[in-house]
Design an enzyme around this catalytic site. Structure first.
Site, PDB file in Angstrom:
ATOM      1  N   GLN A  94     -11.438  48.375  -0.628  1.00 56.40           N
ATOM      2  CA  GLN A  94     -11.429  47.887   0.926  1.00 56.40           C
ATOM      3  C   GLN A  94     -10.466  48.340   2.121  1.00 56.40           C
ATOM      4  O   GLN A  94      -9.349  48.567   1.758  1.00 56.40           O
ATOM      5  CB  GLN A  94     -11.205  46.344   0.905  1.00 56.40           C
ATOM      6  CG  GLN A  94     -11.314  45.476   1.955  1.00 56.40           C
ATOM      7  CD  GLN A  94     -10.812  44.064   1.815  1.00 56.40           C
ATOM      8  OE1 GLN A  94      -9.671  43.857   1.794  1.00 56.40           O
ATOM      9  NE2 GLN A  94     -11.789  43.038   1.982  1.00 56.40           N
ATOM     10  N   SER A  97      -7.346  46.159   6.486  1.00 52.54           N
ATOM     11  CA  SER A  97      -5.819  46.224   7.085  1.00 52.54           C
ATOM     12  C   SER A  97      -5.525  47.583   7.733  1.00 52.54           C
ATOM     13  O   SER A  97      -5.855  48.640   7.278  1.00 52.54           O
ATOM     14  CB  SER A  97      -4.963  45.893   5.990  1.00 52.54           C
ATOM     15  OG  SER A  97      -5.283  44.563   5.380  1.00 52.54           O
ATOM     16  N   GLU A 211     -14.217  36.975  -1.032  1.00 51.90           N
ATOM     17  CA  GLU A 211     -13.088  37.476  -1.660  1.00 51.90           C
ATOM     18  C   GLU A 211     -12.010  36.174  -2.074  1.00 51.90           C
ATOM     19  O   GLU A 211     -11.339  36.325  -2.836  1.00 51.90           O
ATOM     20  CB  GLU A 211     -12.202  38.213  -0.716  1.00 51.90           C
ATOM     21  CG  GLU A 211     -11.068  38.899  -1.108  1.00 51.90           C
ATOM     22  CD  GLU A 211     -10.413  39.856  -0.390  1.00 51.90           C
ATOM     23  OE1 GLU A 211     -11.092  40.162   0.676  1.00 51.90           O
ATOM     24  OE2 GLU A 211      -9.411  40.678  -0.621  1.00 51.90           O
ATOM     25  N   GLU A 318      -0.306  31.473   3.975  1.00 52.53           N
ATOM     26  CA  GLU A 318      -0.066  30.690   5.303  1.00 52.53           C
ATOM     27  C   GLU A 318      -1.337  30.795   6.224  1.00 52.53           C
ATOM     28  O   GLU A 318      -1.925  29.748   6.767  1.00 52.53           O
ATOM     29  CB  GLU A 318       1.001  31.523   6.625  1.00 52.53           C
ATOM     30  CG  GLU A 318       2.474  31.247   5.883  1.00 52.53           C
ATOM     31  CD  GLU A 318       2.863  32.150   4.594  1.00 52.53           C
ATOM     32  OE1 GLU A 318       1.958  33.163   4.470  1.00 52.53           O
ATOM     33  OE2 GLU A 318       3.784  31.791   4.034  1.00 52.53           O
TER      34      GLU A 318
HETATM   35  C1  LIG Z   1      -1.205  43.321  -3.491  1.00 48.06           C
HETATM   36  C2  LIG Z   1      -2.096  43.589  -2.022  1.00 48.06           C
HETATM   37  C3  LIG Z   1      -3.243  44.149  -2.122  1.00 48.06           C
HETATM   38  C4  LIG Z   1      -3.959  44.283  -0.796  1.00 48.06           C
HETATM   39  N1  LIG Z   1      -5.198  45.138  -0.748  1.00 48.06           N
HETATM   40  C5  LIG Z   1      -5.703  45.224   0.211  1.00 48.06           C
HETATM   41  C6  LIG Z   1      -6.899  45.871   0.421  1.00 48.06           C
HETATM   42  O1  LIG Z   1      -7.563  46.427  -0.599  1.00 48.06           O
HETATM   43  N2  LIG Z   1      -7.342  46.198   1.564  1.00 48.06           N
HETATM   44  C7  LIG Z   1      -6.952  45.769   2.670  1.00 48.06           C
HETATM   45  O2  LIG Z   1      -7.628  46.080   3.572  1.00 48.06           O
HETATM   46  N3  LIG Z   1      -5.838  45.200   2.666  1.00 48.06           N
HETATM   47  C8  LIG Z   1      -5.347  44.749   1.472  1.00 48.06           C
HETATM   48  N4  LIG Z   1      -4.072  44.212   1.895  1.00 48.06           N
HETATM   49  C9  LIG Z   1      -3.466  43.820   3.076  1.00 48.06           C
HETATM   50  C10 LIG Z   1      -3.520  42.358   3.160  1.00 48.06           C
HETATM   51  O3  LIG Z   1      -4.819  41.882   3.374  1.00 48.06           O
HETATM   52  C11 LIG Z   1      -2.581  42.108   4.280  1.00 48.06           C
HETATM   53  O4  LIG Z   1      -1.030  42.357   3.997  1.00 48.06           O
HETATM   54  C12 LIG Z   1      -2.494  40.651   4.844  1.00 48.06           C
HETATM   55  O5  LIG Z   1      -3.497  40.379   5.225  1.00 48.06           O
HETATM   56  C13 LIG Z   1      -1.072  40.398   5.760  1.00 48.06           C
HETATM   57  O6  LIG Z   1      -1.341  41.189   6.674  1.00 48.06           O
HETATM   58  P1  LIG Z   1      -0.073  42.139   7.196  1.00 48.06           P
HETATM   59  O7  LIG Z   1       0.619  42.728   6.071  1.00 48.06           O
HETATM   60  O8  LIG Z   1      -0.160  42.811   8.329  1.00 48.06           O
HETATM   61  O9  LIG Z   1       0.903  41.052   7.446  1.00 48.06           O
HETATM   62  P2  LIG Z   1       1.130  40.085   8.971  1.00 48.06           P
HETATM   63  O10 LIG Z   1      -0.078  39.718   9.352  1.00 48.06           O
HETATM   64  O11 LIG Z   1       1.987  40.827   9.869  1.00 48.06           O
HETATM   65  O12 LIG Z   1       1.853  38.692   8.439  1.00 48.06           O
HETATM   66  C14 LIG Z   1       3.398  38.796   8.019  1.00 48.06           C
HETATM   67  C15 LIG Z   1       3.609  37.293   7.733  1.00 48.06           C
HETATM   68  O13 LIG Z   1       3.418  36.420   9.165  1.00 48.06           O
HETATM   69  C16 LIG Z   1       2.415  35.390   8.460  1.00 48.06           C
HETATM   70  N5  LIG Z   1       1.577  34.809   9.464  1.00 48.06           N
HETATM   71  C17 LIG Z   1       0.887  36.061  10.168  1.00 48.06           C
HETATM   72  N6  LIG Z   1       0.040  35.359  11.001  1.00 48.06           N
HETATM   73  C18 LIG Z   1       0.259  34.035  11.062  1.00 48.06           C
HETATM   74  C19 LIG Z   1      -0.240  32.455  11.561  1.00 48.06           C
HETATM   75  N7  LIG Z   1      -1.140  32.757  12.386  1.00 48.06           N
HETATM   76  N8  LIG Z   1       0.233  31.645  11.205  1.00 48.06           N
HETATM   77  C20 LIG Z   1       1.222  31.498  10.088  1.00 48.06           C
HETATM   78  N9  LIG Z   1       1.894  32.680   9.515  1.00 48.06           N
HETATM   79  C21 LIG Z   1       1.458  33.813  10.075  1.00 48.06           C
HETATM   80  C22 LIG Z   1       1.923  35.664   7.243  1.00 48.06           C
HETATM   81  O14 LIG Z   1       1.574  34.898   6.462  1.00 48.06           O
HETATM   82  C23 LIG Z   1       2.842  36.790   6.694  1.00 48.06           C
HETATM   83  O15 LIG Z   1       3.879  35.806   5.932  1.00 48.06           O
HETATM   84  C24 LIG Z   1      -3.302  44.086   0.392  1.00 48.06           C
HETATM   85  C25 LIG Z   1      -2.060  43.414   0.427  1.00 48.06           C
HETATM   86  C26 LIG Z   1      -1.358  43.035  -0.906  1.00 48.06           C
HETATM   87  C27 LIG Z   1       0.014  42.518  -0.817  1.00 48.06           C
END
Ligand SMILES: Cc1cc2nc3c(=O)[nH]c(=O)nc-3n(C[C@H](O)[C@H](O)[C@H](O)COP(=O)(O)OP(=O)(O)OC[C@H]3O[C@@H](n4cnc5c(N)ncnc54)[C@H](O)[C@@H]3O)c2cc1C
Length: 337
Positions: A94, A97, A211, A318
């Site tokens: 996928q 991100s 998912e 969250e």
């Molecule tokens: C093990 C693992 C596998 C993954 N596999 C994939 C994959 O195969 N393909 C892919 O595309 N992505 C993948 N991801 C990425 C994943 O989808 C993102 O890490 C996730 O959506 C969070 O985005 P971010 O890392 O940019 O964090 P951010 O969005 O920057 O969030 C940082 C923190 O802020 C909090 N936060 C953000 N917005 C809000 C809100 N509105 N209200 C309250 N809290 C909030 C979040 O909960 C988090 O704690 C994977 C991640 C992990 C850890």
């Protein structure tokens, strides 16, 4: 996670397909068995209990890319990709991100322009699980910078396309669990677009709902085995045995929620916002169980590390709580940026 491991998993998946046990609930015309989702779930439970391989490399293909293709794809797309997913020949990743867009997925900036019968893609994705082994990926791109939701397009991309570069990232487990994926003038045929150009947000929502619903069935089934082992380990220690019983009760409750979700699907309902509840409680409980296990036995440390990631991938806890608050409970929306 090396090439030998992937080859073994592909072989196992092929054996399941040949035995008529892959994609039990998928339509017969695409290689499935047309069985009910309940039978699929019962098979998963028995397969895991019998020690069958976990099929982790096929998580994306089997649990959300395939179901999205069934729900939203053209007949040509279904014929092209579904049999390969079931046989293990097509391993999907996928690519949603980006460094600046995770929870707020609609903010992605990887761009694509239509040129003749192709989309030319430029940009960067990140955290793409097992993308270094993938044959195809779910790809979300921006085709119109002036339209936040209507400017997104969803396509399935061949990972071997010239212009796609994959760089593995080492996770806390010490293994390259996920990757950065770069797109430099990568030409993807328009016939790979899911829905139409500009309809990507709707299709991505379908993928995320799959998912967040039954995709975590394997995790929930695995927890039953872990708590059974913990109960045996601590049967002569009343304090720990009591805590294990609490965890075990919670696992049974989440299993019941899983069966309820499957029943809803069997009644023809597409997964909705309540699927966030299943994702939330399954991954939080998974974390609690492996935390308890790791404190008692270091052999569980790796599963404990992995449990952190499951609370983030597919949308953080969250974000699931926000969805449940706003779209299920009807509470006021948080201010949008
Ligand atoms: C093990 C693992 C596998 C993954 N596999 C994939 C994959 O195969 N393909 C892919 O595309 N992505 C993948 N991801 C990425 C994943 O989808 C993102 O890490 C996730 O959506 C969070 O985005 P971010 O890392 O940019 O964090 P951010 O969005 O920057 O969030 C940082 C923190 O802020 C909090 N936060 C953000 N917005 C809000 C809100 N509105 N209200 C309250 N809290 C909030 C979040 O909960 C988090 O704690 C994977 C991640 C992990 C850890």
């Amino acid at each position: 996670m090396d090439a030998e491991y992937i080859a073994g998993q592909r072989q196992w998946q092929k054996s399941l397909m040949q035995a008529g046990l892959a994609g039990l609930s998928w339509p017969i015309e695409y290689g499935g068995q047309g069985a009910s989702p309940h039978r699929q779930l019962i098979f998963h439970e028995e397969h895991q209990r019998a020690g069958g391989l976990g099929g982790e490399p096929f998580f994306v293909g089997l649990t959300h890319a395939g179901p999205t293709i069934i729900a939203e794809g053209t007949e040509d797309q279904r014929q092209r990709w579904l049999p390969g997913i079931l046989s293990g020949d097509l391993l999907f990743a996928q690519c949603f991100s980006e460094p600046g867009a995770g929870s707020d997925l609609v903010s992605i900036s990887t761009r694509a322009v239509v040129e003749d019968d192709h989309l030319i893609v430029n940009g960067q994705k990140i955290w793409n699980t097992r993308a270094q082994h993938a044959d195809m990926c779910e790809l979300l791109v921006r085709t119109d910078a002036s339209d936040r939701y209507g400017g997104l397009t969803y396509l399935m991309a061949d990972m071997h396309t010239p212009g796609i570069t994959v760089r593995p990232i080492t996770a806390i487990t010490g293994r390259p669990e996920f990757c950065e994926v770069y797109f430099d003038d990568a030409r993807i045929p328009l016939t790979n677009v899911m829905g139409r150009v500009g309809q990507g947000w709707n299709v991505a929502t379908t993928t995320l709902l799959f998912e967040r619903s039954t995709a975590f069935a394997a995790t929930i089934i695995g927890l039953q085995r872990v708590v059974a082992g913990l109960a045996e380990q601590h049967r002569n220690d009343p304090v720990r045995a009591h805590r294990v019983q609490e965890l075990s009760d919670d696992v049974m409750a989440v299993r019941a929620l899983l069966y309820k979700t499957v029943s809803e699907q069997e009644n023809g309902d597409e997964p909705g916002p309540t699927s966030s509840a299943l994702k939330l409680v399954a991954t939080e409980l998974n974390h609690a169980v492996h935390k308890f296990a790791a404190l008692e036995d270091r052999a569980h440390l790796e599963s404990y590390f992995e449990a952190f990631g499951l609370r983030i991938g597919g949308g953080t806890s969250e974000i699931q709580r926000n969805i449940l608050a706003e779209r299920v409970l009807g509470l006021p929306r948080e201010p949008r940026r």
